[in-house]
Write an enzyme that holds these catalytic residues in place. Structure first.
Site, PDB file in Angstrom:
ATOM      1  CG  ASP A 192      -2.336  -9.804 -90.692  1.00  0.00           C
ATOM      2  OD1 ASP A 192      -1.746 -10.862 -91.046  1.00  0.00           O
ATOM      3  OD2 ASP A 192      -2.083  -9.631 -89.292  1.00  0.00           O
ATOM      4  CG  HIS A 253       1.481 -10.599 -90.510  1.00  0.00           C
ATOM      5  ND1 HIS A 253       0.768 -11.368 -90.005  1.00  0.00           N
ATOM      6  CD2 HIS A 253       2.642 -10.588 -89.733  1.00  0.00           C
ATOM      7  CE1 HIS A 253       1.211 -12.029 -89.065  1.00  0.00           C
ATOM      8  NE2 HIS A 253       2.563 -11.469 -88.764  1.00  0.00           N
ATOM      9  CG  ASP A 309       3.625  -8.539 -86.484  1.00  0.00           C
ATOM     10  OD1 ASP A 309       3.436  -7.915 -87.484  1.00  0.00           O
ATOM     11  OD2 ASP A 309       2.834  -9.329 -86.344  1.00  0.00           O
ATOM     12  CD  GLU A 310       3.561 -13.405 -85.260  1.00  0.00           C
ATOM     13  OE1 GLU A 310       3.252 -13.821 -84.315  1.00  0.00           O
ATOM     14  OE2 GLU A 310       2.655 -12.922 -86.157  1.00  0.00           O
ATOM     15  CE1 TYR A 406      -1.277  -8.753 -77.915  1.00  0.00           C
ATOM     16  CE2 TYR A 406      -1.087 -10.888 -79.095  1.00  0.00           C
ATOM     17  CZ  TYR A 406      -0.524  -9.749 -79.130  1.00  0.00           C
ATOM     18  OH  TYR A 406       0.358  -9.310 -80.000  1.00  0.00           O
ATOM     19  CG  PHE A 407      -9.001  -8.146 -74.212  1.00  0.00           C
ATOM     20  CD1 PHE A 407      -7.942  -8.335 -73.239  1.00  0.00           C
ATOM     21  CD2 PHE A 407      -9.636  -6.961 -74.064  1.00  0.00           C
ATOM     22  CE1 PHE A 407      -7.807  -7.658 -72.051  1.00  0.00           C
ATOM     23  CE2 PHE A 407      -9.533  -5.977 -72.856  1.00  0.00           C
ATOM     24  CZ  PHE A 407      -8.513  -6.428 -71.977  1.00  0.00           C
TER      25      PHE A 407
HETATM   26  C1  ACM Z   1       1.490 -10.042 -83.129  1.00  0.00           C
HETATM   27  O1  ACM Z   1       0.730 -10.608 -82.166  1.00  0.00           O
HETATM   28  N1  ACM Z   1       1.943 -10.618 -84.078  1.00  0.00           N
HETATM   29  C2  ACM Z   1       1.743  -8.689 -82.790  1.00  0.00           C
END
Ligand code: ACM
Length: 538
Positions: A192, A253, A309-310, A406-407
């Site tokens: 990341d 990322h 993602d993102e 999402y912990f």
């Molecule tokens: C994410 O939370 N960017 C998958």
């Protein structure tokens, strides 16, 4: 109602409660069917573990190891014995149960049609054993008859080790707890922005340079998993019937990788420098495919998560990059979104060419990837249309919506250091426990493609093992119950069982959040101010 009848009804109700209280099965996640038997069994160091079939030998050894580690009981494994023992039996009978477990005065019998079923029978036995009194090496096991099978095939947990690195010992401990709660997919987020955490022999700079730093401290000496350590973790997980899936996030990322090999960077944005790989360079595809080949060889799961993602957080320079402009012209790509899709299709082909499945976050449901080789992870709870799209397009789908899975979100309104959605919503134990896919689906989509559920532990705010424990426990039990148990939800009954598991966390020196006595373990403070998480407005 006259008085007599009222008394009768009350005493019946009380009687019912007492019987029910006795029937509290100590297992999390709760099995499909359970009943007390009339008789208990005393397990000692002399009790044999009997595995008639070679196929069940490794499961028998797991039971042996765990009884020694947790109870100090050194049992032996044998093929046959005249003594009453713990029998693991392979059956060819077709059944909807993946295991049955019976404890009575004659011994313990676990029946299953394969090693995985027998393993889960053993785990249920271990949970009963851990909650039994150990009197000078004699473990008195309550009699139970249990029949069981899971709700979901995918019962996952994701750990982000880019933002903070935890190391082999902590990962093994997490795998132990996953196994104890019958979770079976470990999604390992290894790359990341802050750091790259997996050794790639062809590109040593990825670990040596990309591995430097973490979310709070950019100068920490590099920390990463060697390929030998990855193999060790994968083997440890396999013994516990846990499949490990690596995530190599792209095209966004990618900042840590780009620190090591800037020639493949596609630039970033002010908030996310050098965030993307460069989709306009042919060499990028070769480079990333080489990385994926080594990765794939380390993970027998035959699955690679490519993130996806993102990307928009840092693809601004794509519109001005000469290589990307040339690519757009030659392939007729109208905008950067089309470039992203083109990139992902090519990298997907690279994954498929290794006979591996491609796993991606829900942004990629918009790309037309082959549905039989791709699994979508729906995470944006505020975009239910992405779940619908994924299912309508025929993708197998894993549900891990930020709320409640999402912990890194806090567990209680009074907690200060983790995330909250819109500065207020958090993921209480009960919301994870009460999860139901039906709350997210409209009638028009097929539920069959839902593989299961997963909790994701992002680690911006988790700079210590203590904080990791605090966010994972006791929610891991609620996740497990939501992932496995087919029974009707009953949070109060769950709480009764959970209370008996808390001493097990304590014995293992887990720094858990205690919802019944929050003062017991105060919330560990996040060190440093950290950086904003984009999707929460924190
Ligand atoms: C994410 O939370 N960017 C998958």
């Amino acid at each position: 109602m006259n008085l007599k009848r009222l008394i009768l009804v009350c005493s019946l109700l009380i009687g019912y409660q007492i019987t029910n209280a006795q029937e509290v099965c100590p297992i999390i996640p709760q099995p499909v069917k359970f009943a007390k038997t009339d008789g208990s069994f005393v397990l000692t160091r002399h009790t044999p573990i009997l595995a008639e079939s070679e196929l069940l030998k490794s499961v028998a050894h797991y039971l042996q190891q765990e009884l020694l580690k947790e109870q100090g009981l050194p049992l032996s494994v044998a093929n046959t014995s005249k003594e009453p023992g713990v029998k693991l039996v392979l059956t060819s009978k077709k059944s909807s149960d993946i295991y049955t477990l019976e404890i009575n005065s004659k011994g313990v019998a676990i029946t299953a049609s394969d090693a995985e079923g027998a393993f889960y029978g053993v785990v249920s036995l271990l949970q009963i054993a851990r909650q039994s009194k150990n009197l000078k090496g004699s473990l008195s096991l309550e009699g139970w008859k249990i029949q069981d099978s899971p709700l979901y095939e995918w019962r996952g947990l994701m750990l982000d080790e880019s933002r903070h690195f935890f190391g082999v010992a902590k990962v093994k401990s997490i795998l132990d707890w996953m196994a104890f709660y019958k979770l079976n997919r470990f999604h390992w987020h290894l790359t990341d922005e802050p750091a790259w955490r997996i050794e790639i022999k062809k590109y040593p700079g990825l670990a040596l340079i990309g591995g430097i730093g973490d979310f709070l401290n950019g100068t920490l000496p590099s920390q990463y998993y060697t390929q030998e350590q990855v193999k060790e973790v994968v083997a440890y997980a396999a013994q516990r019937f846990i499949t490990v899936i690596p995530e190599i996030d792209m095209p966004g990322h990618a900042s840590a990788a780009n620190r090591a090999y800037p020639e493949f960077s596609g630039g970033g944005s002010e908030g996310h420098p050098e965030f993307t790989f460069n989709p306009g360079k042919e060499g990028t595809y070769q480079y990333l495919s080489n990385i994926l080949r080594e990765t794939n060889a380390l993970f027998p799961s035959g699955m690679i998560h490519l993130g996806g993602d993102e990307v928009s957080y840092g693809n601004q320079q794509w519109s001005t990059n000469a290589d990307i402009k040339t690519l757009m012209q030659s392939k007729g790509l109208a905008n950067v979104k089309e470039v992203e899709k083109y990139f992902m299709k090519r990298m997907a082909d690279s994954v498929y060419s290794m006979n591996a499945k491609l796993l991606v976050w829900d942004e990629m449901a918009e790309v037309d990837l082959p549905k039989d080789k791709t699994i979508i992870f729906w995470w944006r709870h505020d975009k239910p249309d992405m779940l619908t799209l994924s299912l309508k397009k025929g993708y197998q789908t894993v549900l891990c919506p930020r709320l409640p899975f999402y912990f890194d979100f806090v567990q209680d309104s009074t907690h200060n250091y983790g995330r909250k959605w819109s500065n207020k919503l958090y993921n209480a134990l009960e919301s994870a426990y009460s999860f139901s896919q039906d709350n997210y689906l409209d009638g028009s989509v097929s539920k069959k493609q839902i593989l299961g559920i997963q909790a994701d532990l992002w680690t911006e705010t988790i700079q210590s093992d203590q904080r990791l424990d605090y966010l994972l426990f006791p929610r891991i039990t609620a996740l497990a119950e939501a992932a496995w148990s087919k029974n009707a939800k009953d949070f109060q009954a769950f709480i009764q069982r959970l209370k008996k598991h808390m001493p097990l966390f304590q014995q293992a020196s887990i720094y858990y959040y205690d919802p019944f006595n929050p003062a017991k373990n105060p919330e560990p403070v996040r060190i440093g101010t950290g950086v904003k998480r984009f999707d929460t407005g924190l």
